[in-house]
Enzyme design. Structure first.
Site, short mmCIF file in Angstrom:
data_model
loop_
_atom_site.label_atom_id
_atom_site.label_comp_id
_atom_site.label_asym_id
_atom_site.label_seq_id
_atom_site.Cartn_x
_atom_site.Cartn_y
_atom_site.Cartn_z
N TYR A 19 7.57 -3.89 -5.12
CA TYR A 19 7.87 -4.01 -6.55
C TYR A 19 8.44 -2.69 -7.08
O TYR A 19 9.43 -2.67 -7.83
CB TYR A 19 6.62 -4.41 -7.35
CG TYR A 19 6.95 -4.76 -8.77
CD1 TYR A 19 7.36 -6.04 -9.11
CD2 TYR A 19 6.92 -3.79 -9.77
CE1 TYR A 19 7.73 -6.37 -10.41
CE2 TYR A 19 7.29 -4.10 -11.08
CZ TYR A 19 7.68 -5.39 -11.39
OH TYR A 19 8.05 -5.70 -12.68
N ALA A 24 6.86 -6.61 3.28
CA ALA A 24 5.74 -7.57 3.26
C ALA A 24 4.89 -7.45 4.53
O ALA A 24 3.71 -7.13 4.45
CB ALA A 24 6.26 -8.98 3.11
N LYS A 54 -7.20 7.33 15.09
CA LYS A 54 -7.48 6.06 14.41
C LYS A 54 -8.92 5.67 14.76
O LYS A 54 -9.39 5.96 15.86
CB LYS A 54 -6.52 4.97 14.90
CG LYS A 54 -6.35 3.83 13.94
CD LYS A 54 -5.32 4.13 12.87
CE LYS A 54 -5.18 3.02 11.86
NZ LYS A 54 -4.07 3.25 10.94
N ASP A 105 9.11 -13.55 -2.79
CA ASP A 105 7.68 -13.27 -2.65
C ASP A 105 6.96 -14.60 -2.77
O ASP A 105 7.50 -15.54 -3.36
CB ASP A 105 7.19 -12.29 -3.74
CG ASP A 105 5.86 -11.65 -3.36
OD1 ASP A 105 4.85 -12.38 -3.27
OD2 ASP A 105 5.81 -10.44 -3.11
N ILE A 106 5.77 -14.71 -2.19
CA ILE A 106 5.03 -15.96 -2.33
C ILE A 106 4.21 -15.95 -3.62
O ILE A 106 3.60 -16.94 -3.98
CB ILE A 106 4.13 -16.21 -1.09
CG1 ILE A 106 3.32 -14.95 -0.75
CG2 ILE A 106 4.96 -16.65 0.11
CD1 ILE A 106 2.29 -15.16 0.32
N VAL A 166 4.28 -1.75 -2.88
CA VAL A 166 5.44 -0.91 -2.57
C VAL A 166 6.74 -1.61 -3.00
O VAL A 166 7.55 -1.03 -3.72
CB VAL A 166 5.51 -0.59 -1.05
CG1 VAL A 166 6.72 0.26 -0.75
CG2 VAL A 166 4.24 0.10 -0.58
#
Ligand code: NAD
Length: 380
Positions: free
Chosen positions: A196, A253, A90, A213-214, A194
């Site tokens: 959806y 999320a 990373k 979902d917001i 993802v």
């Protein structure tokens, strides 16, 4: 030995202690462009290190180093679980992504990546975009996850969502003795790139969903989609998603969704979704298992995107990526069965499976060197 000398030796050892089992840490400093970055290579027994590059205004060197070390170790496990020929790495760039970016900075970063001679492959992560890496690509061909126009596989959320659906099938096999997706109710948190696609896949099989979902647009879109299928959608408020009377909670999320507060609310039989780092702590994994809630380890069920990125080096082939993504079903089932046999949490079983894969290969290989050019990298 003077006190000053002793102190500096002790401080050096602190860094090595922090590195723990990591193979290498590279500090990249380019005053001309303002680049300050850390590349952490955790383990390359399975192949060159692979991991995205974050850009964040870290408050201290320690904070940046901790992030690079923690995330690179996570990548070793993720690569081992997906059986790609990569190890874990990373990179973190210290800086504000809104104000500190320049083409020159990313070209300098590309030069540092190139200097590792193929021991490290990288791409976008939080705070970096493909536009940044198009500059880095002028200096190195060790950039992955690139757009289709640049010879990459394109949108990685497609295989990620596909992998989540395979992981859910394995979960249904374990819970109900069947592979299908219908006849089971799901509570989906997050209908982004993802979530959806996962919701669409479930609806197409006639499943009944609770969603939140917001973003109102995503909620409206999935309700419209449901009208074209035999499935159903019930929209619930953000905070109510944890307490739904559903069979499977599908977090898509954010991380930390399995915590003291949510564990009390869950009525589901299993948790299987794409969000990274779902367990707030390891102990929350134990609490889930005590409550009889099956948990699909996130770094396995969400590895479809990684499989696509790793596959890019063989040349783009979407069918091959989807075929490899199907193995997520087998890996998740193997972890569930092993956890049951060993009476451990599914995360503990997953970690053990990955450590065994690394140890088995380690007996044949030592770490990866730049002269061991991967035959599968068509860009070599
Ligand atoms: P995204 O940003 O496209 O979607 C996240 C969705 O969650 C958005 O629609 C957002 O509105 C919604 N959301 C945010 N806060 C919410 C809240 N409080 N309640 C309900 N919904 C809320 O992200 P994504 O790419 O779909 O990724 C989702 C998760 O999966 C993330 O944790 C990500 O790290 C992980 N993941 C993604 C990929 C990938 O290929 N995109 C791969 C591996 C893991």
């Amino acid at each position: 030995m003077s006190l000053v000398e002793k102190k500096s030796i002790t401080e050096e050892f602190v860094l090595f202690d922090k590195m723990s089992e990591h193979e290498q840490v590279v500090f990249c400093n380019d005053p001309a462009t303002g680049l300050r970055a850390i590349i952490a290579i955790h383990d390359t027994t399975l192949g060159p290190a692979l991991g995205g590059c974050r850009m964040q205004p870290y408050n201290s060197l320690d904070e940046a180093l901790e992030d690079a070390l923690r995330l690179s170790k996570g990548m070793s496990y993720k690569c081992a679980a997906s059986d790609v020929d990569f190890g874990g790495g990373k990179a973190v760039i210290i800086g504000d992504p809104r104000t500190d970016k320049s083409p020159e900075l990313f070209r300098a970063f590309g030069q540092f990546v190139d200097s590792l001679g193929g021991r490290f492959y990288t791409g976008t992560d939080m705070g970096t975009t493909m536009d940044d890496f198009i500059h880095a690509m002028k200096e190195t061909n060790r950039i992955v996850g690139v757009p289709e126009a640049y010879g990459g596989g394109g949108d990685s959320s497609i295989p990620t969502a596909m992998g989540v659906l395979y992981g859910i099938k394995a979960t249904n096999r374990m819970l109900f003795g069947k592979d299908g997706l219908s006849g089971v109710t799901y509570a989906i948190q997050g209908l982004g790139k993802v979530g959806y696609k996962v919701a669409e896949g479930l609806l197409e099989e006639g499943a009944d969903l609770f969603v939140t979902d917001i973003n109102e647009e995503s909620l409206h879109a999935i309700q419209e989609k449901a009208k074209t299928t035999s499935g159903s959608v019930t929209v619930v408020a953000s905070d109510d998603i944890y307490s739904q009377e559903a069979d499977i909670f599908v977090p898509c999320a954010f991380g930390g969704v399995v915590n003291d507060d949510t564990i009390k609310q869950f009525k589901v039989k299993a948790i299987a979704g794409s969000a990274n780092n779902q367990l707030l702590t390891e102990d929350h994994g134990r609490q889930l298992s005590e409550k009889g809630i099956l948990h699909a380890p996130d770094y396995i069920i969400n590895s479809g995107g990684l499989i696509q990125v790793a596959d890019e080096l063989y040349g783009v082939n979407k069918e091959r990526v989807l075929a490899k993504t199907k193995h997520i079903y087998d890996s998740i089932l193997e972890v569930y069965q092993q956890a049951e046999l060993d009476r451990v949490t599914t995360m503990e079983a997953a970690n053990k499976m990955c450590e065994k894969r690394m140890a088995d290969r380690g007996r044949r290989n030592s770490f990866y060197t730049s002269s061991m050019k991967p035959k599968w990298d068509i860009r070599n």
